[in-house]
Write an enzyme that holds these catalytic residues in place. Structure first.
Site, short mmCIF file in Angstrom:
data_model
loop_
_atom_site.label_atom_id
_atom_site.label_comp_id
_atom_site.label_asym_id
_atom_site.label_seq_id
_atom_site.Cartn_x
_atom_site.Cartn_y
_atom_site.Cartn_z
N HIS A 1 -38.72 39.89 116.41
CA HIS A 1 -40.11 39.57 116.76
C HIS A 1 -40.40 38.07 116.70
CE1 HIS A 1 -44.31 41.66 116.63
NE2 HIS A 1 -44.39 40.54 117.31
N ASP B 1 -44.75 49.17 124.68
CA ASP B 1 -44.32 48.08 123.80
C ASP B 1 -45.03 48.21 122.45
OD1 ASP B 1 -43.15 44.98 124.03
OD2 ASP B 1 -44.84 45.17 122.66
N LYS C 1 -39.90 46.15 117.76
CA LYS C 1 -39.48 44.82 117.28
C LYS C 1 -39.33 44.83 115.77
CE LYS C 1 -42.73 43.06 120.76
NZ LYS C 1 -43.90 43.94 120.64
N LEU D 1 -52.20 38.37 130.92
CA LEU D 1 -53.54 38.12 131.46
C LEU D 1 -54.26 37.09 130.60
CD1 LEU D 1 -54.43 41.84 132.27
CD2 LEU D 1 -53.60 40.08 133.84
N TYR E 1 -46.89 46.19 114.10
CA TYR E 1 -48.15 46.75 114.62
C TYR E 1 -48.56 48.00 113.82
CZ TYR E 1 -46.99 43.98 118.85
OH TYR E 1 -46.64 42.99 119.74
#
Ligand SMILES: NC(=O)c1ccc[n+]([C@@H]2O[C@H](COP(=O)([O-])OP(=O)(O)OC[C@H]3O[C@@H](n4cnc5c(N)ncnc54)[C@H](OP(=O)(O)O)[C@@H]3O)[C@@H](O)[C@H]2O)c1
Length: 204
Positions: A110, A47, A77, A189, A52
Site C-alpha cells: 500500500h 479495490d 493491499k 476523478l 480500509y
C-alpha cells in the site's frame, strides 16, 4: 451490459480497466451494499485494502453475488504494520481469510516505507504459492521507484498512484515503461474536484 475494456499486465493477466473503490466505506453493512450494487451495475473489479477495514464485507458481497469468481478482479493491499517477510506472509493470509477467497487477483504494497524488500519477497512467494495472481505496489514515486524496484526479482504488474487529468505523473510513467508496469489511478476523478467536472473534455 457494456463490456469493460481490460489491460494486459506484464505477467499476462487481464485486469478490467474500471474498478470500484471502497476507500472510506464503513464496515457497517455499507460496504457490502455498495459492492453488491457495483457488481449488479456491471463492475467486475473491486479495490479494497487491509487498511480500509472492510475486506470482510467485500468478500460477502462477492460470495452472495452469484457471479463466478473468475469473472471478478479483486485487489487488496498490505498495510505498513505487516511489512517484512514473515509479517507480510501472515498479512496475505489474513486478507484471504477476511475476503473468504482462495486467491486474490492483485495484491499491492500500500505504501513504500519500512521493510519494502522483505514484504515484496512475501508477495513473490504468495504469487508462487497461487495465493495471489498479480503483485504490485502503490504510491511509489520516481525517487522510491529507483530505491526499491531495480532490486525486485519480479517486476511489479501495477503501481497504483494518484492520477487524474491535472496530475498525469509523466516522469513516473517514463520509469514504469521500462518494466511494462501498468499505472492504476487512485482518485481518477480528483476526489470529486468540481473544477475537473467543468472541463469541456470531461463534460463531453
Ligand atoms: N492506493 C492508495 O493509496 C489509494 C488512495 C486513495 C484512494 N484509493 C482507491 O481509489 C479509489 C477511488 O478514489 P477516490 O474515491 O478517493 O476518488 P475519485 O474516484 O477520484 O473521486 C470520488 C469522488 O468523486 C465524486 N464523483 C464521482 N462522479 C461524479 C460526478 N459525475 N459528478 C460529481 N462528483 C462525482 C464522488 O462523489 P459522491 O461521493 O457523491 O459519489 C466522490 O466524492 C478509492 O476508493 C480507493 O479504492 C487508493
Amino acid at each position: 451490459m457494456t463490456t469493460i475494456p481490460s489491460f494486459t499486465l506484464n505477467d499476462g493477466n487481464q485486469m478490467p480497466a474500471f474498478g470500484f473503490g471502497t476507500f472510506q466505506i464503513p464496515a457497517d453493512g455499507s460496504t457490502k451494499a455498495a459492492v453488491a450494487t457495483a457488481l449488479r451495475l456491471g463492475y467486475r473489479h473491486i479495490d479494497t485494502a487491509a487498511a480500509y477495514f472492510n475486506e470482510r464485507e467485500v468478500g460477502q458481497a462477492i460470495a452472495e453475488s452469484g457471479i463466478p469468481r473468475d469473472q471478478i478482479w479483486v485487489t487488496s493491499k498490505l498495510w505498513l504494520q505487516d511489512y517484512g517477510f514473515e509479517a507480510a506472509r501472515t498479512g496475505i493470509d489474513t486478507s484471504l481469510q477476511k475476503l473468504g477467497l482462495d486467491y486474490i487477483d492483485l495484491y499491492l504494497l500500500h505504501q513504500p516505507y519500512g521493510d519494502v524488500p522483505g514484504a515484496w519477497r512475501a508477495l513473490e512467494a504468495g504469487q508462487q504459492a497461487g495465493k495471489i495472481r498479480s503483485i504490485g505496489i502503490s504510491n511509489v514515486t520516481p525517487r522510491l521507484w529507483a530505491k526499491f524496484v531495480p532490486d525486485f526479482d519480479v517486476r511489479p504488474a501495477v503501481n497504483q498512484v494518484e492520477f487524474n487529468p491535472y496530475f498525469q505523473q509523466q516522469p513516473l510513467r517514463a520509469l514504469m515503461a521500462s518494466t511494462q508496469t501498468v499505472l492504476e489511478a487512485w482518485a481518477p476523478l480528483g476526489q470529486g474536484n468540481p473544477e475537473l467536472f467543468q472541463e469541456p473534455v470531461i463534460q463531453r
